[in-house]
Design an enzyme around this catalytic site. Structure first.
Site, PDB file in Angstrom:
ATOM      1  N   ARG A  16      -3.931 -13.620   4.808  1.00 50.23           N
ATOM      2  CA  ARG A  16      -3.709 -13.170   3.434  1.00 50.23           C
ATOM      3  C   ARG A  16      -2.773 -14.119   2.695  1.00 50.23           C
ATOM      4  NH1 ARG A  16      -6.131  -8.258   1.238  1.00 50.23           N
ATOM      5  NH2 ARG A  16      -6.900  -7.077   3.031  1.00 50.23           N
ATOM      6  N   LYS A  23     -16.359  -7.086  -4.692  1.00 53.47           N
ATOM      7  CA  LYS A  23     -15.457  -6.633  -5.757  1.00 53.47           C
ATOM      8  C   LYS A  23     -14.652  -7.786  -6.346  1.00 53.47           C
ATOM      9  CE  LYS A  23     -11.635  -4.496  -4.735  1.00 53.47           C
ATOM     10  NZ  LYS A  23     -10.587  -3.516  -4.349  1.00 53.47           N
ATOM     11  N   THR A  24     -14.058  -8.588  -5.469  1.00 55.45           N
ATOM     12  CA  THR A  24     -13.241  -9.706  -5.944  1.00 55.45           C
ATOM     13  C   THR A  24     -14.113 -10.778  -6.594  1.00 55.45           C
ATOM     14  OG1 THR A  24     -11.592  -9.312  -4.223  1.00 55.45           O
ATOM     15  CG2 THR A  24     -11.585 -11.477  -5.258  1.00 55.45           C
ATOM     16  N   LYS A  43       0.819  -1.206   0.000  1.00 56.24           N
ATOM     17  CA  LYS A  43       0.000   0.000   0.000  1.00 56.24           C
ATOM     18  C   LYS A  43       0.858   1.264   0.000  1.00 56.24           C
ATOM     19  CE  LYS A  43      -4.071  -1.740  -0.344  1.00 56.24           C
ATOM     20  NZ  LYS A  43      -4.763  -1.614  -1.667  1.00 56.24           N
TER      21      LYS A  43
END
Length: 548
Positions: free
Chosen positions: A336, A256-257, A215
């Site tokens: 993740r 979204k994914t 990020k």
């Protein structure tokens, strides 16, 4: 150690080009074993040998721990207040000022720490698939895990590109295992993530969470790309067999994914893009997927991408079988995996697409009053882009007993550097130039507020996306949805007409007065939030908001 060559042809120790360029950052390369763009296998070996808590999963991924920090630390993010950029930056809750002097203290602290390490890892890669706009990003770190993570997330140079890499455009010094000095002016904890645009450097102290680097690169691009006249966007993107591109904006939990992952379309990227005069390109060379409750049935492509070369963070696994339990949240809910984008079978390589024909803004409205789909005008697109709305639902957090509106400007407020209206104005110009259709999709509740109504069926959301892509929805007959002023289709294939209009859907569970009260409540929240940006917005955009 005898100097040896990596697969890319660079030399681990005493690389003359590397000494000349990175040495300006204060790193003493004569004292360390320097590993530059080393192989994945070597990074595995070092992580397993030198980093406690590292293992290999049954699928072959490197399982590692990010330590105490299992997510980003936005309150510890700082941007240096210096004369070349200060007037451009949107100072406030997102971008907090740090003096040049304080940055230099942190920088020296990071350099001193890295100079004491027996091994240093350097990864030279690119941010941005379009050669015209890509940045050369250099990462200097002390953990093999961090180097492998950025090997996956940045674009990997070819042997020839690495040989002729030259000076980096931006350098990240990751000394995350070493704390910031809490008594340094501007520090609020022993964690510090700071960016200096004049020095073109980023320094990380006090956090080993690898997502700070990802990020950080996006924040850098969010400043430099608009300054170069192109638009950086926090979005996913895919492209159909006829070359039609779609962008998807949406906060966590909006779909979204899920909705951008389409077996009939090629994936350009899952998170960060730039829209130029020739099309859109992915900023990243990989994907950083959430793993909580991941399964081969629900998300087969992501599940299959977790293999040798991938990095799994903070997951729980069986000590004997090394099989990961993706439902286990005991370490963190923010589990993740980072993997190269080519691990996705339908990835579009290079990750460059055409101008978007469709832009989809996703929201999960737990108030249940936004329509499943609306076609937006240019002014409405700017309004909803700046708003970046979704909602938390009751029960997801302690103390949340009814839906809570969440607004994140440009669907990515933590990473904005300029004022939100600057990105929105650029987006509106792109939409007008390329005649893109803009849609607002509610993947949240219908037939009542959360707890009364029901979540809009995924099959309906997919049907809406399909109708957007085949062009049929743009040809539908529309009516105006009161208060929000949205254009909603009267009918469409594979979605019941009573679902398309919330006023009709609510009749099954609630009174008209309850419906109108909830509409007005959400509209008021929209207006109160947008008041923060109204001084920088045009009257046309302000007028595109709800009217009670």
């Amino acid at each position: 150690m005898v100097a040896s060559k990596s697969p890319a042809g660079s030399i681990y120790k005493h690389d003359a080009e590397l000494d000349a360029s990175v040495g300006k950052d204060g790193i003493d390369y004569t004292r360390v074993n320097l590993l530059r763009n080393t192989s994945v296998a070597k990074l595995y070996e070092d992580a397993l040998r030198y980093e406690p808590g590292t293992s290999i999963s049954s699928a072959g991924a490197l399982v590692t721990s990010s330590g105490k920090k299992t997510g980003r630390s936005p309150k510890d993010k700082r941007i240096v207040d210096e004369e070349t950029t200060s007037e451009d930056i949107w100072w406030g809750p997102v971008n907090t000022k740090l003096s040049e002097h304080a940055f230099l203290i942190n920088h020296e602290r990071a350099v001193d720490y890295l100079n004491t390490r027996e091994r240093l890892y350097v990864f030279d890669g690119y941010a941005g698939w379009d050669p015209k706009y890509r940045l050369k990003i250099r990462v200097v770190c002390a953990r093999a895990y961090h180097s492998l993570f950025m090997h996956n997330m940045l674009i990997r140079p070819t042997e020839e590109e690495l040989k002729n890499y030259g000076e980096p455009d931006f350098t990240i010094l990751n000394a995350g295992a070493f704390p910031a000095n809490r008594y340094t002016t501007g520090m609020t904890s022993n964690t510090s993530v700071s960016i200096n645009f004049k020095m073109r450097q980023m320094v990380i102290l006090g956090t080993e969470y690898a997502g700070e680097m990802k990020k950080g690169v996006f924040t850098i691009m969010h400043y430099l790309m608009p300054k170069a006249g192109v638009l950086s966007l926090h979005s996913s993107a895919n492209q159909g067999p006829k070359g039609d591109t779609s962008l998807f904006f949406g906060l966590s939990g909006t779909g979204k994914t899920t909705l951008s992952a389409d077996p009939a379309r090629s994936l350009i990227g899952d998170d960060e893009h730039v829209w130029t005069d020739t099309g859109v390109f992915n900023i990243e060379g990989g994907c950083y997927a959430k793993c909580i409750d991941l399964s081969a049935e629900k998300e087969p492509e992501i599940f299959a991408a977790i293999r040798f070369g991938s990095v799994l963070e903070n997951v729980v696994f069986d000590e004997d079988t090394r099989v990961v339990d993706y439902t286990d949240k005991s370490l963190t809910e923010n589990t993740r995996c980072a993997y190269p984008i080519e691990y996705i079978p339908n990835a579009l390589l290079p990750c460059i697409g055409n101008h978007p024909q469709n832009i989809v803004m996703l929201t999960c409205d737990a108030f249940g009053v936004l329509p499943p789909v609306s076609k937006l005008t240019s002014a409405q697109a700017m309004y909803h882009f700046i708003s970046g709305y979704t909602a938390k639902i009751a029960g997801t957090e302690e103390g949340v007993t009814e839906p809570e509106a969440t607004f994140s400007a440009c669907f990515g407020q933590p990473f904005l550097v300029l004022h939100p209206t600057q990105y929105a104005t650029m987006l509106a110009a792109k939409i007008a130039e390329h005649k893109s259709n803009v849609w607002l999709l509610n993947t949240g509740w219908s037939k009542g507020v959360y707890g009364v109504g029901k979540r809009i069926a995924l099959k309906y959301s997919r049907a809406i996306i399909d109708a957007i892509h085949d062009g049929s929805l743009a040809e539908a007959e529309y009516e105006t949805y009161p208060v929000f002023g949205l254009q909603i289709p009267k009918a469409m294939a594979n979605v019941p007409s009573e679902v398309l209009n919330p006023a009709t859907a609510w009749k099954e569970t609630s009174t008209p007065a309850e419906f109108q009260s909830t509409v007005n409540k959400l509209a008021t929240l929209f207006n109160e939030n947008f008041a923060k940006y109204s001084s920088e917005a045009s009257q046309e955009v302000i007028a595109a908001g709800p009217k009670i």
